[in-house]
Scaffold this active site. Structure first.
Site, PDB file in Angstrom:
ATOM      1  N   THR A 194       1.023  -1.194  -0.050  1.00 10.89           N
ATOM      2  CA  THR A 194       0.072   0.023  -0.030  1.00 10.89           C
ATOM      3  C   THR A 194       0.975   1.322   0.092  1.00 10.89           C
ATOM      4  OG1 THR A 194      -0.109   0.071   2.137  1.00 10.89           O
ATOM      5  CG2 THR A 194      -1.827  -1.311   1.358  1.00 10.89           C
ATOM      6  N   GLU A 339      -5.959  -3.483  -0.690  1.00 10.32           N
ATOM      7  CA  GLU A 339      -6.459  -4.642   0.089  1.00 10.32           C
ATOM      8  C   GLU A 339      -7.442  -5.438  -0.434  1.00 10.32           C
ATOM      9  OE1 GLU A 339      -5.693  -1.591   1.182  1.00 10.32           O
ATOM     10  OE2 GLU A 339      -4.548  -1.602   2.858  1.00 10.32           O
ATOM     11  N   LYS A 447     -14.247  17.872  10.792  1.00  8.77           N
ATOM     12  CA  LYS A 447     -15.122  17.667  11.996  1.00  8.77           C
ATOM     13  C   LYS A 447     -15.302  18.975  12.620  1.00  8.77           C
ATOM     14  CE  LYS A 447     -13.201  13.192  12.508  1.00  8.77           C
ATOM     15  NZ  LYS A 447     -12.005  12.758  11.881  1.00  8.77           N
ATOM     16  N   TRP A 452     -19.907  15.945  10.672  1.00 12.52           N
ATOM     17  CA  TRP A 452     -18.857  15.875   9.655  1.00 12.52           C
ATOM     18  C   TRP A 452     -19.239  16.527   8.556  1.00 12.52           C
ATOM     19  CZ3 TRP A 452     -17.341   9.922   9.483  1.00 12.52           C
ATOM     20  CH2 TRP A 452     -16.775   9.547  10.882  1.00 12.52           C
TER      21      TRP A 452
HETATM   22  P1  AMP Z   1      -5.099   2.319  -2.612  1.00 13.32           P
HETATM   23  O1  AMP Z   1      -5.063   1.255  -1.859  1.00 13.32           O
HETATM   24  O2  AMP Z   1      -3.795   3.111  -2.825  1.00 13.32           O
HETATM   25  O3  AMP Z   1      -5.560   2.263  -4.371  1.00 13.32           O
HETATM   26  O4  AMP Z   1      -6.170   3.369  -2.330  1.00 13.32           O
HETATM   27  C1  AMP Z   1      -7.479   2.741  -1.968  1.00 13.32           C
HETATM   28  C2  AMP Z   1      -8.230   4.181  -1.544  1.00 13.32           C
HETATM   29  O5  AMP Z   1      -8.384   4.880  -2.501  1.00 13.32           O
HETATM   30  C3  AMP Z   1      -9.716   3.881  -1.181  1.00 13.32           C
HETATM   31  O6  AMP Z   1      -9.556   3.346   0.188  1.00 13.32           O
HETATM   32  C4  AMP Z   1     -10.330   5.350  -1.271  1.00 13.32           C
HETATM   33  O7  AMP Z   1     -10.153   5.940  -0.196  1.00 13.32           O
HETATM   34  C5  AMP Z   1      -9.718   5.672  -2.345  1.00 13.32           C
HETATM   35  N1  AMP Z   1     -10.561   5.511  -3.583  1.00 13.32           N
HETATM   36  C6  AMP Z   1     -10.468   4.448  -4.605  1.00 13.32           C
HETATM   37  N2  AMP Z   1     -11.296   4.724  -5.527  1.00 13.32           N
HETATM   38  C7  AMP Z   1     -12.049   5.625  -5.318  1.00 13.32           C
HETATM   39  C8  AMP Z   1     -13.082   6.393  -6.005  1.00 13.32           C
HETATM   40  N3  AMP Z   1     -13.822   6.064  -6.833  1.00 13.32           N
HETATM   41  N4  AMP Z   1     -13.635   7.520  -5.188  1.00 13.32           N
HETATM   42  C9  AMP Z   1     -13.254   7.809  -3.923  1.00 13.32           C
HETATM   43  N5  AMP Z   1     -12.418   7.191  -3.171  1.00 13.32           N
HETATM   44  C10 AMP Z   1     -11.552   6.400  -3.953  1.00 13.32           C
END
Ligand code: AMP
Length: 550
Positions: A194, A339, A447, A452
């Protein structure tokens, strides 16, 4: 591994483990002449077929055996989207080793950290990353040799890299006589860390079973909808969550594949879309920004491009409108995370929505989408109690399913599940039809006075202003309300808008207490290794910002 009770009457179907090698075998046998076209970092376009890819993957699998790589060993890549990278997807995982894709946009120290953490035995890299490898090689203590993904003519005459091998030499000196081994489908297949804005990156270790199931699930019509009549260009990188699984799902669908290499600017992408007649693509919003701007500025239309998946961060509604209304490109808004392999939800309409007016349909499509079969989700409050699916109550989003991690590699972070569910760290609503909408990352939510404020909504509104290219909203400490929103705006080149005009633009569109307290214009937003705005950096940069007293 959890063991489940066995029925006295078991099914009588063939016992065939779900292995990644079966995907390339299928593609080569049933869609053997389908093309894979790659823009190479060496500068030219390379084209061959699934049959050729399978042959070279088998040669590389033999080479890996020759190098002493065994079941479960980690083999890393630092590479763009291209055919050699795809050969490694199959050669490494197919032979039973674990493909560790490294994001080259990470800081060199982080690259060395994850290479050591993963205990990578070999590291394959594209020519572009030669200087990077020269800088980190000495710190990657488990790597026995580095392999340059190019022909002999590109091998450097002199190098600081202790053990440097040539990819094409390995292929040409290896036989294609190779039988993909059979082993337990729960064996590890690939590893992706990640991006982790805080602390060290943690590894998601996918299995063969999870990868194959994700490939089936994500190819379905309600998900990415890939078919053998498509030409697919994954802009989303193969070094981040396996390019959303496309190097697997495209092959089992028999579609033509087009890889863009390192040329991800609007002009290069547009030219490749047109030259190769791309019908379907996938990427993060920032990439589409470049492509759309190039097309708009040069008054271009797409002749074959009809569908795209946008995810990774929220797709701004203004971007969706432009793609649909100006370019006739269907937008599938999708959500997922490293994940989750990564796909969780995908946008689209249900039969009952087809009679709705266009604006109402658009509101549905703007949400992050509906769960894909294989993923279950729920929203809960701080105490873990499930919240209603009414489209307005928001809570912490939890997920479960066979392609979602149960723990991180080497158990970093300890137990991550809550009663068998994975906490995503996102805050969301779910409506009565099952559509999920993200309001924020829980750490980005503002917040204010016990309530929120979702920053994604505010950013989407800002980005629908014609003078705004990008926007980010962050919380600034406030003596009375805890936090108040500060809006940071990057203007479109040559366009003007004032703070007052920007604030007036929000009037009537949001609850009064959501109104940003201030607007600051900046030249660019800090972007992370996976194309997301780095709000932690913005919060740091603006922590001393004085909000106007009002
Ligand atoms: P990653 O593991 O780096 O791919 O990041 C995952 C995170 O990206 C998710 O938990 C979200 O917070 C964000 N994310 C992924 N797709 C979207 C989406 N379509 N809209 C808003 N946030 C997103």
């Amino acid at each position: 591994m959890t063991s489940y009770p066995m029925s006295p009457l078991m099914g009588q179907m063939m016992d065939q483990p779900l292995l990644i090698s079966s995907i390339i075998e299928f593609a080569a046998r049933h869609y053997g002449s389908t093309e894979i076209v790659s823009r190479r970092v060496e500068g030219d376009l390379h084209r061959y077929t699934y049959r050729d890819c399978h042959q070279r993957a088998r040669q590389m699998a033999n080479a890996l055996t020759g190098l002493g790589v065994k079941l479960g060993d980690r083999v890393a890549t630092l590479a763009w989207n291209g055919y050699r990278h795809m050969e490694l997807y199959y050669a490494v995982s197919g032979s039973g080793a674990v493909l560790h894709t490294i994001n080259p946009r990470l800081h060199p120290e982080q690259i060395a950290y994850i290479t050591n953490h993963a205990e990578d035995q070999y590291l394959y890299f594209d020519l572009t990353f030669l200087p990077l490898i020269e800088a980190v090689a000495a710190h990657c203590t488990t790597v026995k040799a580095f392999i340059l993904m190019a022909g002999r003519e590109h091998m450097p005459a002199e190098t600081k890299i202790p053990q440097l091998l040539c990819y094409e030499d390995l292929i040409s000196s290896s036989s294609d006589d190779y039988q993909w081994p059979l082993f337990d489908e729960n064996s590890a297949a690939s590893l992706c860390y990640t991006s982790g804005t805080t602390g060290n990156p943690k590894g998601a270790l996918y299995s063969h079973r999870s990868t194959v199931l994700h490939a089936y699930g994500s190819a379905m019509p309600n998900a990415l909808n890939v078919s053998s009549a498509d030409t697919v260009l994954p802009v989303v990188p193969m070094f981040h969550v396996n390019a959303w699984g496309l190097p697997y799902s495209v092959l089992l669908s028999g579609a033509k594949m087009v890889y863009p290499g390192a040329a991800l600017d609007g002009k290069s992408l547009y030219e490749l879309f047109e030259a190769e007649k791309v019908t379907f693509s996938a990427g993060v919003p920032t990439v589409w920004l470049g492509l759309i701007n190039h097309a708009l500025q040069n008054q271009l239309q797409f002749s074959t491009f009809r569908r795209t998946v946008i995810g990774g961060s929220a797709c701004p509604p203004a971007m969706m409108d432009t793609l649909i209304d100006k370019f006739n490109v269907e937008v599938i808004h999708a959500w997922g995370m490293t994940e989750m392999s990564p796909l969780g939800t995908a946008g689209g309409l249900q039969t009952k929505h087809l009679v709705l007016p266009k604006d109402a349909q658009r509101k549905i499509l703007q949400k992050q989408g509906h769960a894909v079969y294989g993923v279950d989700m729920k929203i809960v409050d701080d105490a873990g109690t499930e919240l209603p699916w009414d489209g307005s109550t928001y809570g912490h989003l939890l997920v479960k399913g066979p392609w979602i991690i149960k723990s991180y590699f080497k158990n970093e972070g300890g137990d991550v599940l809550q009663d068998g569910w994975f906490p995503t760290g996102d805050v969301a609503t779910i409506d009565a039809d099952g559509y999920m909408q993200i309001t924020d990352r829980s750490k980005d939510v503002i917040k204010s006075g016990g309530e929120w404020i979702g920053t994604i909504d505010l950013e989407n509104i800002a980005m629908s202003h014609p003078s705004v290219l990008q926007a980010a909203c962050i919380g600034i400490a406030h003596p009375k309300w805890d936090e108040r929103p500060l809006l940071l705006v990057v203007k479109r080149p040559g366009m003007e808008v004032t703070r007052e005009e920007m604030l007036a633009f929000f009037e009537g569109k949001i609850a009064k207490f959501w109104m940003p307290d201030d607007v600051v214009f900046i030249d660019a937003l800090p972007m992370g290794a996976t194309g997301k705005i780095q709000k932690n950096k913005l919060r740091d940069q603006f922590k001393a910002h004085q909000l106007p007293v009002g």
